[in-house]
Write a protein that holds these residues in place. Structure first.
Motif, PDB file in Angstrom:
ATOM      1  N   ALA A   4       0.817  -1.213   0.000  1.00  0.00           N
ATOM      2  CA  ALA A   4       0.000   0.000   0.000  1.00  0.00           C
ATOM      3  C   ALA A   4       0.850   1.263   0.000  1.00  0.00           C
ATOM      4  CB  ALA A   4      -0.936  -0.004   1.201  1.00  0.00           C
ATOM      5  N   ALA A  29      -0.754   2.660  -4.191  1.00  0.00           N
ATOM      6  CA  ALA A  29      -0.686   1.260  -3.766  1.00  0.00           C
ATOM      7  C   ALA A  29      -0.471   0.339  -4.959  1.00  0.00           C
ATOM      8  CB  ALA A  29      -1.969   0.870  -3.045  1.00  0.00           C
ATOM      9  N   GLU A  31      -1.085  -3.062  -6.653  1.00  0.00           N
ATOM     10  CA  GLU A  31      -2.134  -4.061  -6.514  1.00  0.00           C
ATOM     11  C   GLU A  31      -1.824  -5.380  -7.195  1.00  0.00           C
ATOM     12  OE1 GLU A  31      -5.457  -1.967  -8.031  1.00  0.00           O
ATOM     13  OE2 GLU A  31      -5.608  -0.701  -6.272  1.00  0.00           O
ATOM     14  N   GLN A  32      -1.113  -5.334  -8.328  1.00  0.00           N
ATOM     15  CA  GLN A  32      -0.789  -6.554  -9.063  1.00  0.00           C
ATOM     16  C   GLN A  32       0.644  -6.470  -9.569  1.00  0.00           C
ATOM     17  OE1 GLN A  32      -3.705  -7.950 -12.012  1.00  0.00           O
ATOM     18  NE2 GLN A  32      -4.987  -6.225 -11.381  1.00  0.00           N
ATOM     19  N   SER A  45      -1.042  -0.242 -10.485  1.00  0.00           N
ATOM     20  CA  SER A  45      -1.246   0.542  -9.271  1.00  0.00           C
ATOM     21  C   SER A  45      -2.418   1.497  -9.437  1.00  0.00           C
ATOM     22  CB  SER A  45       0.023   1.335  -8.959  1.00  0.00           C
ATOM     23  OG  SER A  45       0.275   2.262  -9.992  1.00  0.00           O
ATOM     24  N   ALA A  47      -5.524   1.800  -8.015  1.00  0.00           N
ATOM     25  CA  ALA A  47      -6.814   1.157  -8.253  1.00  0.00           C
ATOM     26  C   ALA A  47      -6.911   0.618  -9.675  1.00  0.00           C
ATOM     27  CB  ALA A  47      -7.962   2.118  -7.947  1.00  0.00           C
ATOM     28  N   SER A  71      -7.967  -5.461 -14.067  1.00  0.00           N
ATOM     29  CA  SER A  71      -8.390  -6.471 -13.103  1.00  0.00           C
ATOM     30  C   SER A  71      -7.760  -7.837 -13.333  1.00  0.00           C
ATOM     31  CB  SER A  71      -9.915  -6.599 -13.133  1.00  0.00           C
ATOM     32  OG  SER A  71     -10.372  -6.852 -14.447  1.00  0.00           O
TER      33      SER A  71
END
Length: 165
Positions: A4, A29, A31-32, A45, A47, A71
């Motif tokens: 994060a 953050a 994320e993947q 990053s 979102a 996603s």
């Protein structure tokens, strides 16, 4: 691993030693993360609205802002094409090396949650439990660094020369 605080750490499998710490440019953050056999790290990053490609040495190769949240990610079997599924059902393929868009696919009716790519097809799963099959991205549109693509005229004439010798 992503964090994060906007960092992505790469560890060895053998002893768990950290070999690289990458910082997301805007400190969003992470994320993947996707690690390729060819020495690239793909980091998503903010979102899912930013995607960055780094070398294993930590140099940023390219970055892109995205219209929707990423996603799902996957690589072609030759690791030269990045396929990305989005929260809005969109599906896009890029050349990993130069960010050239190779394919924009017909969108899915729901957010994409999983991708699987082989030489024969691209499988896409959505949050509604739909599974779709697409043609894989055209790999002839991708030129990897260090690989020469011969002109068909040249290879035909080489075969003719070999036949006469």
């Amino acid at each position: 691993s992503g964090s994060a605080d906007g960092t992505a750490a790469v560890y060895t499998l053998r002893d768990g030693a950290r070999v690289r710490l990458l910082r997301e440019p805007s400190a969003s953050a992470v994320e993947q993360i996707l690690l390729t056999d060819s020495g690239y790290l793909v980091v998503v990053s903010a979102a899912g609205s930013r995607i960055h490609v780094y070398t294993v040495n930590g140099l940023r190769v390219w970055s892109a802002g995205l219209d929707a949240g990423a996603s799902a990610l996957c690589l072609s079997p030759c690791h030269s094409t990045l396929v990305c599924g989005f929260d809005n059902g969109a599906l896009r393929a890029w050349s990993l090396h130069d960010r050239k868009i190779i394919a924009n696919y017909a969108p899915c009716p729901a957010p994409i949650v999983s991708l699987a790519l082989s030489d024969a097809c691209l499988w896409v799963a959505t949050s509604r439990a739909d599974v779709f099959r697409y043609l894989p991205p055209a790999l002839d549109a991708v030129v990897s660094p260090g690989i020469l693509r011969l002109d068909p005229w040249f290879t035909t004439h080489v075969r003719q020369l070999e036949a006469t010798v």
